[in-house]
Design a protein around this motif. Structure first.
Motif, mmCIF file in Angstrom:
data_model
loop_
_atom_site.group_PDB
_atom_site.id
_atom_site.type_symbol
_atom_site.label_atom_id
_atom_site.label_comp_id
_atom_site.label_asym_id
_atom_site.label_seq_id
_atom_site.Cartn_x
_atom_site.Cartn_y
_atom_site.Cartn_z
ATOM 1 N N PHE A 252 37.099 78.520 7.910
ATOM 2 C CA PHE A 252 36.183 77.461 8.348
ATOM 3 C C PHE A 252 35.297 77.024 7.183
ATOM 4 O O PHE A 252 35.078 75.822 6.957
ATOM 5 C CB PHE A 252 35.331 77.954 9.512
ATOM 6 N N ILE A 253 34.778 77.997 6.426
ATOM 7 C CA ILE A 253 33.934 77.675 5.270
ATOM 8 C C ILE A 253 34.744 76.935 4.214
ATOM 9 O O ILE A 253 34.272 75.972 3.596
ATOM 10 C CB ILE A 253 33.317 78.964 4.704
ATOM 11 N N VAL A 254 35.983 77.377 3.979
ATOM 12 C CA VAL A 254 36.846 76.714 2.998
ATOM 13 C C VAL A 254 37.029 75.245 3.362
ATOM 14 O O VAL A 254 36.858 74.349 2.521
ATOM 15 C CB VAL A 254 38.204 77.429 2.909
ATOM 16 N N LYS A 255 37.364 74.987 4.619
ATOM 17 C CA LYS A 255 37.604 73.598 5.045
ATOM 18 C C LYS A 255 36.332 72.772 4.951
ATOM 19 O O LYS A 255 36.368 71.605 4.522
ATOM 20 C CB LYS A 255 38.146 73.575 6.477
ATOM 21 N N TYR A 256 35.214 73.357 5.320
ATOM 22 C CA TYR A 256 33.958 72.611 5.258
ATOM 23 C C TYR A 256 33.635 72.216 3.822
ATOM 24 O O TYR A 256 33.280 71.056 3.540
ATOM 25 C CB TYR A 256 32.826 73.444 5.847
ATOM 26 N N ILE A 257 33.735 73.166 2.887
ATOM 27 C CA ILE A 257 33.390 72.889 1.492
ATOM 28 C C ILE A 257 34.313 71.826 0.910
ATOM 29 O O ILE A 257 33.864 70.880 0.246
ATOM 30 C CB ILE A 257 33.448 74.185 0.665
ATOM 31 N N VAL A 258 35.613 71.953 1.163
ATOM 32 C CA VAL A 258 36.574 71.003 0.603
ATOM 33 C C VAL A 258 36.368 69.609 1.205
ATOM 34 O O VAL A 258 36.403 68.595 0.499
ATOM 35 C CB VAL A 258 38.019 71.495 0.823
ATOM 36 N N CYS A 259 36.143 69.545 2.511
ATOM 37 C CA CYS A 259 35.912 68.240 3.148
ATOM 38 C C CYS A 259 34.625 67.601 2.642
ATOM 39 O O CYS A 259 34.565 66.377 2.448
ATOM 40 C CB CYS A 259 35.875 68.404 4.664
ATOM 41 N N GLN A 260 33.576 68.400 2.425
ATOM 42 C CA GLN A 260 32.334 67.862 1.877
ATOM 43 C C GLN A 260 32.525 67.376 0.447
ATOM 44 O O GLN A 260 31.763 66.535 -0.030
ATOM 45 C CB GLN A 260 31.236 68.925 1.931
ATOM 46 N N SER A 261 33.551 67.886 -0.229
ATOM 47 C CA SER A 261 33.864 67.439 -1.591
ATOM 48 C C SER A 261 34.783 66.230 -1.603
ATOM 49 O O SER A 261 35.225 65.801 -2.675
ATOM 50 C CB SER A 261 34.495 68.592 -2.382
ATOM 51 N N GLY A 262 35.105 65.703 -0.433
ATOM 52 C CA GLY A 262 35.956 64.523 -0.341
ATOM 53 C C GLY A 262 37.428 64.829 -0.281
ATOM 54 O O GLY A 262 38.255 63.928 -0.438
ATOM 55 N N GLY A 263 37.781 66.097 -0.030
ATOM 56 C CA GLY A 263 39.189 66.480 0.006
ATOM 57 C C GLY A 263 39.650 66.915 1.382
ATOM 58 O O GLY A 263 39.037 66.592 2.391
ATOM 59 N N ASP A 264 40.734 67.693 1.385
ATOM 60 C CA ASP A 264 41.320 68.144 2.647
ATOM 61 C C ASP A 264 42.019 69.476 2.398
ATOM 62 O O ASP A 264 42.290 69.853 1.245
ATOM 63 C CB ASP A 264 42.306 67.111 3.184
ATOM 64 N N VAL A 265 42.299 70.188 3.494
ATOM 65 C CA VAL A 265 42.957 71.496 3.419
ATOM 66 C C VAL A 265 44.148 71.497 4.362
ATOM 67 O O VAL A 265 44.049 71.015 5.501
ATOM 68 C CB VAL A 265 41.985 72.636 3.808
ATOM 69 N N ARG A 266 45.275 72.031 3.886
ATOM 70 C CA ARG A 266 46.472 72.193 4.720
ATOM 71 C C ARG A 266 46.953 73.631 4.608
ATOM 72 O O ARG A 266 46.840 74.249 3.540
ATOM 73 C CB ARG A 266 47.577 71.230 4.296
ATOM 74 N N ALA A 267 47.499 74.133 5.692
ATOM 75 C CA ALA A 267 48.025 75.501 5.711
ATOM 76 C C ALA A 267 49.378 75.508 6.404
ATOM 77 O O ALA A 267 49.618 74.726 7.336
ATOM 78 C CB ALA A 267 47.054 76.437 6.418
ATOM 79 N N ARG A 268 50.263 76.408 5.958
ATOM 80 C CA ARG A 268 51.586 76.525 6.580
ATOM 81 C C ARG A 268 52.157 77.892 6.250
ATOM 82 O O ARG A 268 51.695 78.587 5.322
ATOM 83 C CB ARG A 268 52.525 75.431 6.089
ATOM 84 N N ASN A 269 53.172 78.285 7.018
ATOM 85 C CA ASN A 269 53.946 79.489 6.735
ATOM 86 C C ASN A 269 55.141 79.102 5.866
ATOM 87 O O ASN A 269 55.949 78.260 6.261
ATOM 88 C CB ASN A 269 54.418 80.148 8.034
ATOM 89 N N ASN A 270 55.248 79.719 4.692
ATOM 90 C CA ASN A 270 56.319 79.403 3.751
ATOM 91 C C ASN A 270 56.696 80.687 3.003
ATOM 92 O O ASN A 270 56.267 80.924 1.875
ATOM 93 C CB ASN A 270 55.859 78.309 2.779
ATOM 94 N N ASN A 271 57.515 81.520 3.706
ATOM 95 C CA ASN A 271 57.816 82.862 3.172
ATOM 96 C C ASN A 271 56.521 83.589 2.836
ATOM 97 O O ASN A 271 56.365 84.202 1.783
ATOM 98 C CB ASN A 271 58.708 82.755 1.931
ATOM 99 N N GLY A 272 55.607 83.537 3.746
ATOM 100 C CA GLY A 272 54.262 84.044 3.574
ATOM 101 C C GLY A 272 53.295 82.991 4.071
ATOM 102 O O GLY A 272 53.664 82.098 4.850
ATOM 103 N N PHE A 273 52.064 83.090 3.648
ATOM 104 C CA PHE A 273 51.043 82.128 4.072
ATOM 105 C C PHE A 273 50.613 81.307 2.866
ATOM 106 O O PHE A 273 50.376 81.846 1.785
ATOM 107 C CB PHE A 273 49.840 82.846 4.672
#
Length: 372
Positions: free
Chosen positions: A340-361
């Protein structure tokens, strides 16, 4: 009130019209003018014939009949008018009950429920009755009070979130300080590395001091969000130094790109986001962590990839929510605030966060590049 007066006047006019019709119809049905004319002719003929006694008797009988008929007409008219007046009063009373008394009773009950704290039950109202606008305004007041209470509760929850997030962020630099201190205590560091370790420990202590100041500032000024202080810096070198400090277990694999990328963001907050991702990968995956940087004309993409079991598909839509913890935590302690903190900081910086399972996380941070 104007509607009530207009309704009463209209109803009275209708009653008067009906009464007049009844009287006329009753008079027509009992009209004996023709009979009285015949009777008068008979009396005149008797007088001409000299039979005055009979003429007097017949005259008295006709007068008595006329008085009886008039009395009957008056009694019938009184009965009709009384009935009509009774109907009129009942109608006015019913109208007043349904348009004034009953709506006012509902409004009184609603006011009592609001006074007792019940703000969820709406007030049903009709704008066509006398209290329509008033009840609408009263229900609007209820909604405003409910909205104010909701905002107050949200502010309280935001305060709790900020305090919890700041407390969570303190743990990461503390763990780094502890790791370096233990390495120095156990003699695992070489003499030439101790200076570097001491420098890292001092820097992490400064980060803890900054976070502590954030907690103090929040408690003093009632902040509802973390403050951001953007500055221009070179991303690759910043990330290389940061990951080198965090690589106490030699489990972070990072190859610095040959090109340069400039960002306009808060260095300390971005450091918190990266440290949270590294800490989560170590805690829940326990494998090496690959960090890659890619870039296009507009954005830089920082990817963190571990080789663990990943996140269950049913948890994936909620992993960036506050206080959410997935089913695969395996008893590890945590507050559910890292991502939650990661997404908040990145969004406040004008960016975005994506996550997926790809032979791991795998988590990818998208951040806008700085252009002069």
């Amino acid at each position: 009130m104007k509607k009530l007066v207009s309704a009463v006047i209209a109803f009275a006019l209708v009653i008067i019209g009906i009464t007049t019709g009844f009287v006329i119809e009753h008079g027509n049905s009992h009209d004996k003018t023709g009979e009285y004319a015949v009777e008068l002719n008979e009396i005149e003929r008797l007088i001409e014939q000299g039979d005055t006694d009979t003429a007097i008797i017949r005259t008295k009988q006709m007068r008595e009949a006329m008085r009886t008929e008039n009395a009957d007409n008056i009694n019938i008219s009184i009965i009709i008018m009384g009935s009509i007046c009774l109907i009129f009063l009942l109608s006015v009373g019913g109208y007043c009950y349904f348009t004034v008394i009953r709506p006012f009773g509902r409004l009184t009950g609603f006011a009592e429920r609001v006074a007792q704290g019940d703000l969820e039950t709406p007030l049903e109202y009709e704008r066509t009755n006398l209290f329509g606008k008033f009840t609408w305004a009263f229900d609007s007041m209820r909604k405003e009070i409910l909205r104010a209470r909701t905002c107050e509760q949200e502010a309280i929850e935001n305060n709790k979130t900020v305090i919890a997030s700041l407390s969570h962020d303190i743990k990461t630099p503390i763990s780094t300080v502890r790791a370096y201190a233990e390495a120095m205590e156990m003699g695992m560091s070489r003499a030439e590395d101790r200076e570097k370790y001491v420098s890292v420990i001092i820097r992490k202590c400064d980060e803890v001091a900054q976070l502590t100041e954030d907690i103090l500032a929040h408690s003093l000024s009632d902040l509802d969000k973390l403050r951001m202080h953007p500055e221009v810096f070179e991303l690759n070198g910043f990330l290389e130094d940061l990951l080198a400090d965090l690589n106490t277990q030699n489990d972070i694999i990072f190859e610095k790109p040959s090109y340069t990328i400039y960002m306009n963001a808060d260095r300390n907050r971005l450091s918190q986001a990266v440290e949270n991702l590294i800490t989560n990968a170590r805690k829940y995956a326990g494998t090496n962590i690959d960090v890659h940087i890619n870039c296009d004309e507009n954005n830089a993409y920082i990817t963190f990839h571990d080789s663990g079991e990943g996140v269950p598909d049913e948890d994936m839509p909620f992993i960036f929510g506050k206080f959410y913890r997935g089913k695969n935590t395996n008893g590890e302690k945590g507050s559910g605030l890292g991502l939650f903190i990661v997404k908040y900081i990145v969004c406040q910086s004008g960016g975005d966060v994506r996550a997926r399972n790809n032979n791991g996380f795998e988590v990818t941070l998208t951040l806008p590049v700085y252009e002069e």
